[in-house]
Design a protein around this motif. Structure first.
Motif, short mmCIF file in Angstrom:
data_model
loop_
_atom_site.label_atom_id
_atom_site.label_comp_id
_atom_site.label_asym_id
_atom_site.label_seq_id
_atom_site.Cartn_x
_atom_site.Cartn_y
_atom_site.Cartn_z
N GLY A 1 1.31 -1.58 -0.46
CA GLY A 1 0.42 -0.16 0.34
C GLY A 1 0.73 1.15 0.22
O GLY A 1 0.37 1.80 -0.72
N LEU A 2 1.79 1.54 0.71
CA LEU A 2 3.17 2.47 1.07
C LEU A 2 3.13 2.74 -0.36
O LEU A 2 3.82 3.69 -0.76
CB LEU A 2 3.74 2.15 1.94
N LYS A 3 3.84 1.35 -0.80
CA LYS A 3 4.14 1.95 -2.43
C LYS A 3 3.36 2.89 -3.13
O LYS A 3 3.80 2.98 -4.12
CB LYS A 3 4.90 0.04 -3.23
N LEU A 4 2.22 2.22 -3.39
CA LEU A 4 0.80 3.00 -4.39
C LEU A 4 1.24 4.74 -3.84
O LEU A 4 1.26 5.20 -5.11
CB LEU A 4 -0.10 3.08 -4.09
N LEU A 5 1.80 5.19 -3.28
CA LEU A 5 1.81 6.62 -2.51
C LEU A 5 3.25 7.30 -2.55
O LEU A 5 3.25 8.17 -2.03
CB LEU A 5 0.84 6.62 -0.82
N ARG A 6 4.41 6.34 -1.94
CA ARG A 6 5.42 7.09 -2.02
C ARG A 6 6.20 8.05 -2.67
O ARG A 6 6.58 8.67 -2.69
CB ARG A 6 6.39 5.67 -2.02
N ASP A 7 5.51 8.25 -3.74
CA ASP A 7 5.69 8.99 -4.78
C ASP A 7 5.12 10.38 -4.67
O ASP A 7 5.49 11.30 -6.00
CB ASP A 7 6.10 8.86 -6.38
N MET B 1 11.68 -0.97 4.85
CA MET B 1 10.62 -0.56 4.16
C MET B 1 10.86 0.61 2.95
O MET B 1 10.65 1.00 1.81
CB MET B 1 9.94 -0.21 4.29
N GLY B 2 12.34 1.19 3.43
CA GLY B 2 12.99 2.67 3.21
C GLY B 2 12.46 3.56 3.38
O GLY B 2 12.46 4.98 2.32
N PHE B 3 12.04 3.88 4.84
CA PHE B 3 11.33 5.02 5.38
C PHE B 3 11.30 5.92 6.32
O PHE B 3 13.07 4.73 6.98
CB PHE B 3 9.50 4.64 5.34
N GLU B 4 11.86 7.14 7.17
CA GLU B 4 12.00 7.99 7.66
C GLU B 4 11.13 7.11 9.40
O GLU B 4 10.04 7.80 9.33
CB GLU B 4 13.02 8.51 7.97
N ILE B 5 11.88 7.16 10.46
CA ILE B 5 11.03 7.09 11.25
C ILE B 5 12.07 7.98 13.14
O ILE B 5 13.05 8.78 12.92
CB ILE B 5 10.74 5.64 12.50
N GLU B 6 10.18 8.55 13.77
CA GLU B 6 11.34 9.79 14.69
C GLU B 6 10.50 9.76 15.46
O GLU B 6 9.53 8.99 15.91
CB GLU B 6 10.67 11.12 13.94
N LEU B 7 11.69 9.37 16.67
CA LEU B 7 10.79 9.56 18.35
C LEU B 7 10.58 10.54 18.87
O LEU B 7 11.23 11.42 19.30
CB LEU B 7 12.25 8.85 19.62
N VAL B 8 8.93 10.55 19.34
CA VAL B 8 8.57 11.91 19.88
C VAL B 8 7.72 10.75 21.13
O VAL B 8 6.88 9.84 20.82
CB VAL B 8 7.69 12.78 18.70
N THR B 9 7.93 11.96 21.90
CA THR B 9 7.26 11.00 22.92
C THR B 9 5.19 11.14 22.86
O THR B 9 4.95 12.51 21.42
CB THR B 9 7.55 12.26 24.95
N GLU B 10 4.26 11.08 23.98
CA GLU B 10 3.24 10.96 23.26
C GLU B 10 2.28 12.60 23.65
O GLU B 10 1.84 13.39 22.41
CB GLU B 10 2.03 9.91 24.27
N ALA C 1 -4.33 -2.40 7.95
CA ALA C 1 -4.45 -1.64 8.09
C ALA C 1 -4.31 -0.64 6.90
O ALA C 1 -5.06 0.22 7.10
CB ALA C 1 -5.24 -1.26 9.39
N VAL C 2 -2.72 -0.41 7.13
CA VAL C 2 -2.56 0.67 6.57
C VAL C 2 -2.20 0.34 4.47
O VAL C 2 -2.61 1.69 3.86
CB VAL C 2 -0.62 1.08 6.91
N CYS C 3 -2.49 -0.82 4.23
CA CYS C 3 -2.74 -0.37 3.08
C CYS C 3 -3.86 -0.31 2.68
O CYS C 3 -4.52 0.89 2.02
CB CYS C 3 -2.60 -2.40 2.65
N ASP C 4 -5.11 -0.67 3.56
CA ASP C 4 -6.39 0.25 3.27
C ASP C 4 -6.55 1.68 3.60
O ASP C 4 -6.78 1.83 2.45
CB ASP C 4 -7.59 -0.47 5.16
#
Lengths: 151, 151, 151, 151
Positions: A37-43, A67-76, A137-140
């Motif tokens: 699903g994320l591949k559909l949107l990455r561009d 998967m080739g993406f970035e992640i950040e640690l952010v408190t709630e 769920a993310v694909c949806d």
């Protein structure tokens, strides 16, 4: 202008569960179809992941970077203002599942909650996915965004 | 006077399942949202965990201590009198899922069973959570207690 | 004369699933409540476990022996005559979930299948448990046997 | 002439989920009954597995080879022409669960999707299994093929 798609990790990309051994938090369960699903949107979108899970950060980081993406640690507590300051709600699609995601889901341009999210998150969402988190769920969500905003 | 909230671990904080290798009981699956729910109550109630699982004790201990709580090993036979003597049923909220939890759930001030608890436990509970254990049942319980007793 | 209760392991005591790594079959998922249920019957019946899973035998053995019971490796083809010759169907309660368990479930004194067993096994069972395997199916079976034959 | 039965692995033989540690993709969850089902067909059909999961290839390979079958790594983009060129759609039964399986399921002789496959795959399938993947979907498919084409 490029829009942003910000996603929480636990309970969105995973079942939300933590597999513990006596040595601590060891594993998380990531779902099928979401990478497709994320591949559909990455561009088409600027896709970023955030998480508040410090102890499980390296597990989430590994999957998201695979998967080739970035992640950040952010408190709630900081999550709301972090998104507001760095991305702006009017330019952001957001997907989250917990109590602390409620206000972000409500205030962003298009808020998404998985089928099995807390009721507090689902009540304010623009779209509730037909699949549970960790089961596509993310694909949806990606297919919904693609159809609604890019077709 | 401070009230107590005593929780069983397996089948309450976890799915109740044990992941075994040839070397024995290695992992348990802890659920989402429960840590968030417990945060709502931690200044309002004396929160304690008990378990009868000796072989898996270090796994449960690790998770409970990661969340900043204490856990005690109490056999199923001793559980009823342990709570009676150390806390008193009139001052105690209790959450459990098994056959041996039935009498405690029935006799404490407010007894809670997860949706997927044994029927014997659910039949005597004051509140049955909408979520299964390991999928947010403890978060449900915390929100219910907060709304019923602290608002 | 003591009656026998023979149980299959995979899909009866477990979810039926195998967790694989690149090194092979590593883990199985055992359910809650089943050990409690078996305690109800251990002085009333001769309880034995059988399995056809050679590669996962040490995993199953470890769990069954942790509960204080014995397990035997018997191939699916030999299972029917093994039970007939060693125990006799007229003296045996049997619980199984697969295609190869069908004839045994049908011919033993009291045949049990978990809710999520193959339809072939459920069609001939005297009792289908309300819980899935790995979620308390054996506990259901033990309570049913106790009520039906020992009360 | 021998017919072919080609199966995808993730989401067909497994739940579709990936269990990650900080060191990467470590485990997959394979379902019950599927090995029994494949035994019914192994002398009647040429059974082959394909997968696009490079990072988890050794996990899938291990399971498939434990059952005595062969597996090939084929990218999602190449999958359609790979099957067309190597097997021919008119001679092939195919089982898959994802977006990229849709055209193959539609064009092969008999296309199968698990109950929990993406809607895109289920819409074009000749048969949707009553069980989820990782819970016996392949066993369902084998019994269906056996009854429809070999009895």
């Amino acid at each position: 202008m490029t829009m942003n798609f910000i996603l929480d990790v636990d309970g969105v990309m995973t079942t939300g569960q933590f597999i513990y051994s006596k040595d601590g938090k060891e594993y998380k369960i990531f779902g099928p179809h979401d990478a497709d699903g994320l591949k559909l949107l990455r561009d088409k979108l600027n896709i970023k992941f955030i998480t508040a899970d410090k102890r499980g950060f390296l597990i989430s980081k590994r999957r998201i970077e695979d998967m080739g993406f970035e992640i950040e640690l952010v408190t709630e507590q900081d999550r709301y203002s972090y998104i507001k300051d760095n991305y702006g709600f009017e330019n952001t699609f957001y997907m989250g599942d917990g109590i602390f995601d409620m206000k972000i889901i409500r205030d962003c341009k298009f808020g998404i909650a998985p089928k099995n999210a807390r009721i507090e998150a689902r009540k304010v969402a623009d779209f509730i996915t037909p699949s549970n988190s960790g089961e596509g769920a993310v694909c949806d969500a990606c297919i919904k965004i693609n159809r609604t905003f890019f077709k």
